[in-house]
Enzyme design. Sequence first.
Site, PDB file in Angstrom:
ATOM      1  N   LYS A 118       0.832  -1.218   0.000  1.00 34.55           N
ATOM      2  CA  LYS A 118       0.000   0.000   0.000  1.00 34.55           C
ATOM      3  C   LYS A 118       0.864   1.264   0.000  1.00 34.55           C
ATOM      4  CE  LYS A 118       0.665   1.387   4.348  1.00 34.55           C
ATOM      5  NZ  LYS A 118       1.037   2.705   4.856  1.00 34.55           N
ATOM      6  N   THR A 141      -4.016   5.355   3.665  1.00 32.35           N
ATOM      7  CA  THR A 141      -2.720   5.905   3.234  1.00 32.35           C
ATOM      8  C   THR A 141      -2.843   6.670   1.927  1.00 32.35           C
ATOM      9  OG1 THR A 141      -1.737   3.971   4.285  1.00 32.35           O
ATOM     10  CG2 THR A 141      -0.281   5.307   2.956  1.00 32.35           C
TER      11      THR A 141
HETATM   12  O1  LIG Z   1       1.328   2.968   7.478  1.00 30.34           O
HETATM   13  C1  LIG Z   1       0.786   4.022   7.643  1.00 30.34           C
HETATM   14  C2  LIG Z   1      -0.651   4.130   7.950  1.00 30.34           C
HETATM   15  O2  LIG Z   1      -1.220   2.891   8.187  1.00 30.34           O
HETATM   16  C3  LIG Z   1       1.580   5.288   7.561  1.00 30.34           C
HETATM   17  O3  LIG Z   1       1.759   5.627   6.239  1.00 30.34           O
HETATM   18  P1  LIG Z   1       3.016   6.524   5.814  1.00 30.34           P
HETATM   19  O4  LIG Z   1       4.243   5.729   6.167  1.00 30.34           O
HETATM   20  O5  LIG Z   1       2.854   6.755   4.363  1.00 30.34           O
HETATM   21  O6  LIG Z   1       2.936   7.792   6.612  1.00 30.34           O
END
Ligand SMILES: O=C(CO)COP(=O)(O)O
Length: 334
Positions: A191, A248
């Site tokens: 993701k 995300t």
């Molecule tokens: O894993 C995340 C939310 O579940 C955090 O995403 P980021 O690392 O892109 O900030």
Amino acid sequence: MDRVAVLGAGSWGTAFAKVLADSGTDVVLWARRSDVADAITAGRVNDDYLPGVALPPNLTATSDARKALAGAGAVVLAVPSQTLRENLSGWRPWLPAGATLVSLAKGVELGTLKRMSEVVREVAGVPEDQVAVVSGPNLAKEIAAEQPTATVIACTDHDRAVELQHACSNSYFRPYTNVDVVGCELGGACKNVIALACGMAAGMGFGDNTMASIITRGLAETARLGAALGADPLTFAGLAGLGDLVATCASPLSRNRSFGERLGLGDSPAQAQEAAHGQVAEGVKSCSSIRELAARVGVDMPITDGVHQVCHEGLDPRVLTTALLGRERKAERQ
Ligand SMILES: O=C(CO)COP(=O)(O)O
Ligand SMILES: NC(=O)C1=CN([C@@H]2O[C@H](COP(=O)(O)OP(=O)(O)OC[C@H]3O[C@@H](n4cnc5c(N)ncnc54)[C@H](O)[C@@H]3O)[C@@H](O)[C@H]2O)C=CC1
């Protein structure tokens, strides 16, 4: 479980330590820098990563990993994916025998193409059922603000997952258990790459149809990889799959999405990296390892492949858009 060690006092390590403490579990948080540990102990805040968030009294901090680990029933690993092997190798002598080792990291190791739980098993020399992962729509800043969130604790030993579930359940954090470690880890790692693509699309000025298309086709390629690697397909419809992907890809709090947005606005990867101020955007590295992993098992992942080309081969995101839209026509479930 009376006491837990959380190793890594960045955004998620600190927020997850607070979740545990707010659930009634005593926590010792290890920070790499002693000034961060001292500030947490003296002022009950981690201003570098979660400014303004008051940390509970049953959460203490140290920069001495040996002290953090002494007597811990579970060890939560909260460092960036590509640093996990090196960090854990250093901590190995002090890991309490039998403790559940819990990975929070969302990535696939460059070079070895291993998932984080595989790295943990290998470095710590423990069986598969002693390793758990936490994955789901868990933006650290929202959780630190005690906004309601669900997550998944995955472990092949269901009883261990339940024990950890008890240790981190509270009024704003609701963990579910799952035995599909492979699916939960792949959902979390992939993701980040798809969020980079969504960020690029946002930076180029595209709207919600484009986002929904990338999210859905991103999920399709993640599920294809999962199927080839033995994951349960239903995991990708759950919190560690669709849930995390949506959070995300949609959130301005996501480092991966923000990094992608800068690329879409015309920044180079180096400029986007500089703007990230040292915060980790895991997908920038994992796009390469996931792409290689997919090639190894013969799975087509066009979005991941394109993100790799933008991040590492100088491809313009506009050219990527044209290339993705111009691919050979096919059936949705092919
Ligand atoms: O894993 C995340 C939310 O579940 C955090 O995403 P980021 O690392 O892109 O900030
Ligand atoms: N921040 C979030 O909202 C979430 C993060 N995650 C995952 O958790 C993992 C950790 O992320 P964050 O806490 O957000 O990262 P961060 O960048 O905020 O903090 C990383 C922490 O690791 C430490 N560290 C130890 N060795 C390091 C090294 N060699 N290089 C860099 N840092 C090192 C840093 O000092 C810092 O305390 C990542 O895999 C991330 O994908 C998962 C869910 C949510």
